[in-house]
Design a protein around this motif. Structure first.
Motif, PDB file in Angstrom:
ATOM      1  N   ASP A 183       0.824  -1.214   0.000  1.00  0.00           N
ATOM      2  CA  ASP A 183       0.000   0.000   0.000  1.00  0.00           C
ATOM      3  C   ASP A 183       0.855   1.259   0.000  1.00  0.00           C
ATOM      4  N   LEU A 184       2.117   1.140   0.395  1.00  0.00           N
ATOM      5  CA  LEU A 184       2.989   2.316   0.446  1.00  0.00           C
ATOM      6  C   LEU A 184       3.206   2.931  -0.928  1.00  0.00           C
ATOM      7  N   THR A 185       3.020   2.135  -1.959  1.00  0.00           N
ATOM      8  CA  THR A 185       3.215   2.681  -3.308  1.00  0.00           C
ATOM      9  C   THR A 185       2.195   3.770  -3.632  1.00  0.00           C
ATOM     10  N   GLN A 186       1.122   3.858  -2.846  1.00  0.00           N
ATOM     11  CA  GLN A 186       0.086   4.872  -3.056  1.00  0.00           C
ATOM     12  C   GLN A 186       0.258   6.055  -2.097  1.00  0.00           C
ATOM     13  N   HIS A 187       1.375   6.090  -1.373  1.00  0.00           N
ATOM     14  CA  HIS A 187       1.579   7.133  -0.362  1.00  0.00           C
ATOM     15  C   HIS A 187       2.857   7.919  -0.637  1.00  0.00           C
ATOM     16  N   ASP A 188       2.891   9.128  -0.069  1.00  0.00           N
ATOM     17  CA  ASP A 188       4.133   9.899  -0.035  1.00  0.00           C
ATOM     18  C   ASP A 188       5.003   9.370   1.094  1.00  0.00           C
ATOM     19  N   CYS A 189       6.195   8.922   0.753  1.00  0.00           N
ATOM     20  CA  CYS A 189       7.144   8.449   1.757  1.00  0.00           C
ATOM     21  C   CYS A 189       8.296   9.448   1.877  1.00  0.00           C
ATOM     22  N   TRP A 201      11.926  -0.043   0.596  1.00  0.00           N
ATOM     23  CA  TRP A 201      11.880  -0.333   2.031  1.00  0.00           C
ATOM     24  C   TRP A 201      11.670  -1.832   2.205  1.00  0.00           C
ATOM     25  N   ARG A 202      12.370  -2.398   3.154  1.00  0.00           N
ATOM     26  CA  ARG A 202      12.323  -3.844   3.384  1.00  0.00           C
ATOM     27  C   ARG A 202      11.472  -4.155   4.613  1.00  0.00           C
ATOM     28  N   PHE A 203      10.802  -5.319   4.557  1.00  0.00           N
ATOM     29  CA  PHE A 203       9.914  -5.739   5.626  1.00  0.00           C
ATOM     30  C   PHE A 203      10.150  -7.207   5.963  1.00  0.00           C
ATOM     31  N   ILE A 204      10.033  -7.514   7.247  1.00  0.00           N
ATOM     32  CA  ILE A 204      10.130  -8.894   7.713  1.00  0.00           C
ATOM     33  C   ILE A 204       8.734  -9.374   8.091  1.00  0.00           C
ATOM     34  N   THR A 205       8.337 -10.516   7.561  1.00  0.00           N
ATOM     35  CA  THR A 205       7.082 -11.137   7.955  1.00  0.00           C
ATOM     36  C   THR A 205       7.398 -12.457   8.659  1.00  0.00           C
ATOM     37  N   VAL A 214       9.334   2.572  -2.961  1.00  0.00           N
ATOM     38  CA  VAL A 214       8.599   3.700  -2.391  1.00  0.00           C
ATOM     39  C   VAL A 214       9.000   4.987  -3.106  1.00  0.00           C
ATOM     40  N   THR A 215       8.074   5.920  -3.098  1.00  0.00           N
ATOM     41  CA  THR A 215       8.323   7.224  -3.707  1.00  0.00           C
ATOM     42  C   THR A 215       7.780   8.308  -2.776  1.00  0.00           C
ATOM     43  N   GLY A 216       8.117   9.522  -3.082  1.00  0.00           N
ATOM     44  CA  GLY A 216       7.633  10.644  -2.290  1.00  0.00           C
ATOM     45  C   GLY A 216       8.036  11.943  -2.933  1.00  0.00           C
ATOM     46  N   ARG A 217       7.849  13.010  -2.201  1.00  0.00           N
ATOM     47  CA  ARG A 217       8.169  14.332  -2.721  1.00  0.00           C
ATOM     48  C   ARG A 217       9.323  14.982  -1.964  1.00  0.00           C
ATOM     49  N   TYR A 218       9.849  14.264  -0.952  1.00  0.00           N
ATOM     50  CA  TYR A 218      10.877  14.886  -0.111  1.00  0.00           C
ATOM     51  C   TYR A 218      11.925  13.858   0.303  1.00  0.00           C
TER      52      TYR A 218
END
Length: 302
Positions: A183-189, A201-205, A214-218
């Motif tokens: 879902d982070l692909t739809q957010h400003d990171c 960004w990496r995640f452990i499950t 990930v993308t963002g403006r800053y």
């Protein structure tokens, strides 16, 4: 070639006034003492001592030789004492580099205590979030997290680095909460670094590890500013947990994706080599280890 051990024995014999007295001071048989003096005289080709049954007498050349050798031995002993003192009490300039947030929250207090303990040490601290080549820039000690790029360096782990994902209530009200990492692909990171491009960004499950672009403006290369940007509602941030504990408790930031976590990294104290380590470097390393073991002060349980 002159044997300096024989010279040392000669000086001790004259100072003691007898072979027997010197043998007691040197913890060696008097016959050995006498033999060393004889070998020294044979090497020099002169007589240094006139022996009698009661006492020893220096010849004229022996007196001059004794005075010069005694002064030299005293100088050597003083030099040895200085080296011993320098090993016992650290001195000189210690050059350290550290990330900004780590220096502000932890390292500064360690430096304060260290300088109070060792008044002959000076510290030059470079606070930066950029990668520092400690060999090229003549750094004695660096504090870093993550993977060590240079295998020739010594890295000693001093604690974990735990990160969380968070955003401000204003941002969440505006953009919603991500429920899963994709879902982070739809957010400003908010990106920690100097570029917005090619960021993951990496995640452990429970089953595996996943990476999400990930993308963002800053993007900014200061973790302190990443945290401020999150407070200002600029997006979702991945930040060290200790930096935002109070903000999370006060509700100023909201923790996200609690079922997922980034890999736990380590924080290291890094230095060039174990061999010929300067006394001030060694003592500072020991100082830090004592303050971070067995549990580092930032080792907060999530």
């Amino acid at each position: 070639m002159i044997d300096l051990n024989e010279v040392y024995v000669f000086v001790k014999v004259v100072e003691a006034g007898s072979f027997v007295g010197a043998s007691k001071q040197l913890a060696m048989p008097s016959t050995t003492v006498s033999r060393k003096i004889q070998k020294l005289e044979d090497t020099l080709g002169v007589r240094l001592l006139q022996r009698s049954t009661r006492k020893l007498h220096l010849t004229d050349i022996g007196r001059h030789y004794f005075e010069n050798c005694q002064q030299s031995l005293v100088a050597i002993e003083e030099a040895n004492a200085l080296v011993s003192q320098s090993r016992a009490m650290p001195t000189g300039v210690l050059r350290i580099t550290s990330p900004t947030d780590f220096a502000i929250n932890y390292l500064q207090s360690w430096v304060n205590d260290f300088l109070a303990l060792y008044p002959d040490v000076q510290i030059e601290l470079e606070v930066t979030d950029r990668y520092v080549d400690i060999i090229e820039e003549r750094i004695d000690i660096a504090f870093r997290s993550g993977e060590l790029k240079d295998s020739s360096l010594i890295a000693r782990r001093i604690g974990p680095k735990q990160s969380v994902f968070c955003a401000s209530p204003d941002y969440i009200a505006r953009a919603g909460k991500p429920k899963t990492p994709p879902d982070l692909t739809q957010h400003d990171c908010i990106i920690m670094g100097t570029s917005l491009k090619n960021q993951t960004w990496r995640f452990i499950t429970e089953k595996d590890e996943i990476s999400v672009p990930v993308t963002g403006r800053y993007a900014v290369d200061s973790m302190q500013l990443v945290v401020k940007a999150a407070h200002n509602g600029m997006g979702i941030a991945q930040v060290p947990y200790p930096l935002v504990i109070q903000s999370l408790e006060k509700g100023e930031l909201i923790r996200l994706l609690t079922d997922y976590s980034p890999p736990i990294q380590s924080i290291y104290i890094i230095y060039p080599s174990h061999k010929h380590l300067a006394r001030n470097v060694r003592v500072f390393i020991d100082h830090v280890v004592a303050l971070t073991q067995p549990h580092a002060p930032w080792d907060a349980k999530l």
